[in-house]
Design an enzyme around this catalytic site. Structure first.
Site, short mmCIF file in Angstrom:
data_model
loop_
_atom_site.label_atom_id
_atom_site.label_comp_id
_atom_site.label_asym_id
_atom_site.label_seq_id
_atom_site.Cartn_x
_atom_site.Cartn_y
_atom_site.Cartn_z
N LYS A 97 -11.85 -4.39 -5.04
CA LYS A 97 -12.67 -3.40 -5.15
C LYS A 97 -12.28 -2.18 -5.38
CE LYS A 97 -13.97 -3.81 -0.31
NZ LYS A 97 -12.90 -3.56 0.65
N LYS A 114 0.89 -1.31 -0.05
CA LYS A 114 0.13 -0.05 -0.11
C LYS A 114 0.94 1.34 0.22
CE LYS A 114 -4.50 -1.71 1.17
NZ LYS A 114 -6.06 -1.55 1.77
N LYS A 121 -5.85 -10.72 -8.09
CA LYS A 121 -7.16 -10.89 -7.35
C LYS A 121 -7.96 -9.90 -7.71
CE LYS A 121 -7.48 -8.84 -2.96
NZ LYS A 121 -8.03 -8.75 -1.67
P1 ATP Z 1 -9.36 -3.91 -1.32
O1 ATP Z 1 -9.16 -4.12 -2.80
O2 ATP Z 1 -9.64 -2.36 -1.10
O3 ATP Z 1 -7.90 -3.91 -0.68
P2 ATP Z 1 -10.61 -6.09 -0.73
O4 ATP Z 1 -11.51 -6.28 -1.91
O5 ATP Z 1 -9.39 -6.83 -0.53
O6 ATP Z 1 -9.91 -4.42 -0.39
P3 ATP Z 1 -11.38 -6.36 2.03
O7 ATP Z 1 -12.08 -5.50 2.81
O8 ATP Z 1 -9.92 -6.01 2.43
O9 ATP Z 1 -11.58 -6.35 0.63
O10 ATP Z 1 -11.62 -7.74 2.51
C1 ATP Z 1 -12.90 -8.45 2.94
C2 ATP Z 1 -12.58 -10.01 2.76
O11 ATP Z 1 -12.91 -10.31 1.45
C3 ATP Z 1 -11.39 -10.45 3.27
O12 ATP Z 1 -11.39 -11.59 4.26
C4 ATP Z 1 -10.60 -10.77 1.94
O13 ATP Z 1 -9.72 -11.83 2.18
C5 ATP Z 1 -11.81 -11.36 1.01
N1 ATP Z 1 -11.45 -10.98 -0.23
C6 ATP Z 1 -11.26 -9.74 -0.93
N2 ATP Z 1 -10.95 -9.98 -2.39
C7 ATP Z 1 -11.45 -11.33 -2.53
C8 ATP Z 1 -11.15 -12.19 -3.65
N3 ATP Z 1 -10.91 -11.76 -4.90
N4 ATP Z 1 -11.41 -13.63 -3.63
C9 ATP Z 1 -11.72 -14.15 -2.34
N5 ATP Z 1 -11.74 -13.46 -1.27
C10 ATP Z 1 -11.44 -12.00 -1.26
#
Ligand code: ATP
Ligand code: LTN
Length: 332
Positions: free
Chosen positions: A199, A114, A196
């Site tokens: 969002k 980050k 991955k």
């Molecule tokens: P950002 O993209 O803003 O870093 P994020 O999409 O990773 O955020 P978080 O709020 O950090 O979302 O994570 C919420 C939960 O969703 C966590 O337990 C994370 O491991 C899971 N998660 C996020 N993206 C994925 C993905 N592509 N596949 C499976 N699990 C996911």
């Protein structure tokens, strides 16, 4: 009878939630809630480690809570609350910060990533973020933390902090274990299937949980595949096609082998139509419930306030215990 164990997990209101969040986290949270005392938290204090527009952050916090409920988290069963409504999270962070080493925080890969991506705003909060996450978890005497594989390092640090604190002050905290789902743990980006689905990436790389059927079809139609035409599960050589197969498998429960056998001889166009159908069908009930909930602001506010009160009860109890152990003078 054995006492129910406690689980805690958090999600940042840093953008619209994605199909990755749903498959990797949210739908499991709903499945776990009956088996455990469950605390689910919209972690808005974590979200401000990167710059957020205040009005958007306020709106997304409410939307995230409503989406969690639409995904099946029942506020009468789980405690579903907003992090900033329970100030003990920030207060325990201070006590834990004084028991965490700079060297430990410097090793965190999320901080390294980050700070590279937001090089104009490498703030102290971004650095101490894992201590706040430890406070979230330790306040509720959590046994298990359902997370994606990307959060494992933060959980290991939480355990180290808890053990160190217990070693110095006597048994205060429960030392938590991670709970990492074996299936659907990683939904990949539609445009760069080696990364991955996230969002905070551009719109066309992810399916949002509130996308309408036309948008879902359009995004999946444009998903990157490869120059062959065979539908085969091979994440290394065919990451795009394998991701699509994985999505079907995660949502229907069919194995990727069965899906491939079923679709033998068909083209990528047919595969994409099938993925879109499955995603649209899986999200429809949740979307209908979300539409209903988001219009009922009064109910949402009531849930938020009652849940914060429930969470605060346990959080205050833990914090008082910590203050006493550290030697902070009591007040009349
Ligand atoms: P950002 O993209 O803003 O870093 P994020 O999409 O990773 O955020 P978080 O709020 O950090 O979302 O994570 C919420 C939960 O969703 C966590 O337990 C994370 O491991 C899971 N998660 C996020 N993206 C994925 C993905 N592509 N596949 C499976 N699990 C996911
Ligand atoms: N760091 C997590 C979000 C998060 C969390 C938590 C997860 C904050 N506090 C406590 C589990 C338990 C993330 O970025 N996904």
């Amino acid at each position: 009878m054995e006492e129910k164990k406690t689980i805690f997990s958090g999600i940042q209101p840093s953008g619209g939630l994605t199909l990755g969040n749903y498959i990797g986290a949210l739908r499991n949270w709903a499945l776990l809630q009956n088996e455990y005392h469950s605390y689910y938290c919209v972690v808005n204090l974590h979200a401000v480690t990167v710059r957020q527009e205040p009005a958007a952050l306020r709106r997304r916090t409410r939307e995230t809570a409503a989406l969690l409920m639409a995904c099946g988290i029942d506020p009468n069963v789980s405690t579903l609350f907003i992090q900033s409504h329970v100030p003990e999270h920030a207060e325990l962070t201070w006590a834990l910060s004084c028991n965490t080493y700079m060297g430990e925080l410097m090793r965190m890969t999320q901080f390294k990533d980050k700070s590279a991506r937001h090089s104009d705003n490498i703030n102290a909060g971004l650095f101490t973020y894992p201590v706040l996450m430890a406070a979230d978890i330790l306040l509720y005497m959590t046994d298990l933390v359902p997370i994606g594989a990307d959060q494992k390092q933060h959980l290991e640090l939480t355990r180290d902090i808890a053990q160190r604190f217990n070693g110095v002050y006597g048994d205060v905290f429960t030392v938590p274990e991670p709970l990492i789902s074996k299936t659907g743990g990683r939904v990949m980006s539609l445009q760069e299937p080696e990364r991955k689905m996230s969002k905070s990436d551009p719109e066309d790389t992810f399916i949002s949980l509130v996308d309408d059927p036309d948008t879902i079809r359009r995004k999946i139609k444009r998903a990157v595949t490869d120059s062959e035409s065979e539908i085969r599960f091979d994440p290394e050589n065919k990451p795009g096609v394998s991701n699509l197969l994985n999505i079907i498998s995660a949502l229907t429960g069919e194995s990727t082998d069965d899906i491939c056998a079923d679709m033998a001889g068909q083209g990528y166009g047919t595969l994409k139509t099938r993925v879109a159908d499955v995603v649209i069908e899986a999200l429809a009930p949740m979307q209908a419930e979300y539409k209903r909930l988001i219009g009922d602001k009064e109910y949402l506010m009531k849930v938020q306030s009652e849940s914060a009160e429930k969470a605060a009860y346990l959080a205050q109890k833990t914090l008082r215990k910590v203050q006493k152990k550290i030697g902070f003078a009591a007040r009349l």
